[in-house]
Write an enzyme that holds these catalytic residues in place. Structure first.
Site, PDB file in Angstrom:
ATOM      1  N   GLU A  10       0.517   6.175  -7.973  1.00  0.00           N
ATOM      2  CA  GLU A  10       1.760   6.865  -7.625  1.00  0.00           C
ATOM      3  C   GLU A  10       2.912   6.415  -8.519  1.00  0.00           C
ATOM      4  O   GLU A  10       3.656   7.253  -9.040  1.00  0.00           O
ATOM      5  CB  GLU A  10       2.102   6.597  -6.158  1.00  0.00           C
ATOM      6  CG  GLU A  10       1.074   7.150  -5.208  1.00  0.00           C
ATOM      7  CD  GLU A  10       1.131   6.544  -3.824  1.00  0.00           C
ATOM      8  OE1 GLU A  10       0.264   6.912  -3.016  1.00  0.00           O
ATOM      9  OE2 GLU A  10       2.008   5.701  -3.545  1.00  0.00           O
ATOM     10  N   CYS A 108       3.235   8.552   0.130  1.00  0.00           N
ATOM     11  CA  CYS A 108       2.293   7.621   0.741  1.00  0.00           C
ATOM     12  C   CYS A 108       2.891   6.991   2.013  1.00  0.00           C
ATOM     13  O   CYS A 108       3.283   7.702   2.933  1.00  0.00           O
ATOM     14  CB  CYS A 108       1.857   6.582  -0.283  1.00  0.00           C
ATOM     15  SG  CYS A 108       0.414   5.601   0.173  1.00  0.00           S
ATOM     16  N   HIS A 129       1.089   9.322   4.125  1.00  0.00           N
ATOM     17  CA  HIS A 129      -0.310   8.906   4.150  1.00  0.00           C
ATOM     18  C   HIS A 129      -0.818   8.949   5.599  1.00  0.00           C
ATOM     19  O   HIS A 129      -0.100   8.556   6.523  1.00  0.00           O
ATOM     20  CB  HIS A 129      -0.457   7.489   3.581  1.00  0.00           C
ATOM     21  CG  HIS A 129      -1.865   7.138   3.283  1.00  0.00           C
ATOM     22  ND1 HIS A 129      -2.721   6.642   4.230  1.00  0.00           N
ATOM     23  CD2 HIS A 129      -2.586   7.253   2.134  1.00  0.00           C
ATOM     24  CE1 HIS A 129      -3.903   6.433   3.687  1.00  0.00           C
ATOM     25  NE2 HIS A 129      -3.855   6.802   2.407  1.00  0.00           N
TER      26      HIS A 129
END
Length: 190
Positions: A10, A108, A129
């Protein structure tokens, strides 16, 4: 902003794709030199990611916290998100960013452990996430790869990092620029 435990895919994807768009990108560490876990590093600028990859931040957050930014983007990684979510100077900066109706984004664990924890998405649809999804108040769009609501952009994890980063480019610049970068990456971007 970034801290120890940042998710490497990321972080690299966000920085790389934004730089390909010719955006000015500053990767700012919130870590103090004495907290860096990696030996023989450049103080707190060397960030050890969640899988052990070490990357070098451009500057310390405290050096740029008074600057204005068109967008502030947070990578994920559970430890990174926990540290960012508890770092007062960043939270104050994010609140100002939201109040000024400027872009802020996270992927995330960060939408839940930074934005939701600090009341930055209380009235905003978001995704994150799956491991931290229970923290979000609004879950209507939780399964989406990328969610844009008001001036907030959120995404799910490493597997959605390219789409997330291209969406950042789309909203900072335009769809054409994002699609041209996607084409160069050999990536489909709807």
């Amino acid at each position: 902003p970034v801290a120890e435990g940042a998710e490497e895919i990321e972080t690299a994807c966000i920085v790389d794709i934004l730089r390909r768009s010719e955006a000015e990108v500053l990767l700012a560490s919130i870590m103090k030199s004495e907290k860096s876990e990696h030996p023989n590093t450049t103080n707190g600028l060397a960030i050890k990611g969640s899988r052990g990859l070490v990357f070098l931040a451009d500057t310390y957050f405290e050096m740029i916290e008074k600057q204005e930014f068109d967008m502030i983007v947070l990578p994920g990684g559970a430890r990174n998100a926990e540290l960012l979510g508890s770092y007062d100077p960043l939270i104050k900066k994010l609140r100002r960013q939201k109040e000024q109706e400027k872009w802020y984004a996270a992927i995330c664990a960060s939408p839940a452990l930074v934005f939701q924890k600090n009341g930055l998405i209380d009235t905003i649809e978001a995704t994150c996430h799956p491991s931290v999804a229970s923290h979000l108040k609004h879950k209507k769009l939780i399964e989406e790869r990328v969610v844009v609501d008001q001036k907030c952009i959120t995404s799910r994890g490493p597997g959605t990092a390219i789409d997330f980063s291209l969406t950042l480019v789309e909203h900072l610049f335009n769809k054409t620029k994002a699609m041209n970068i996607a084409k160069a990456l050999v990536h489909y971007f709807p």
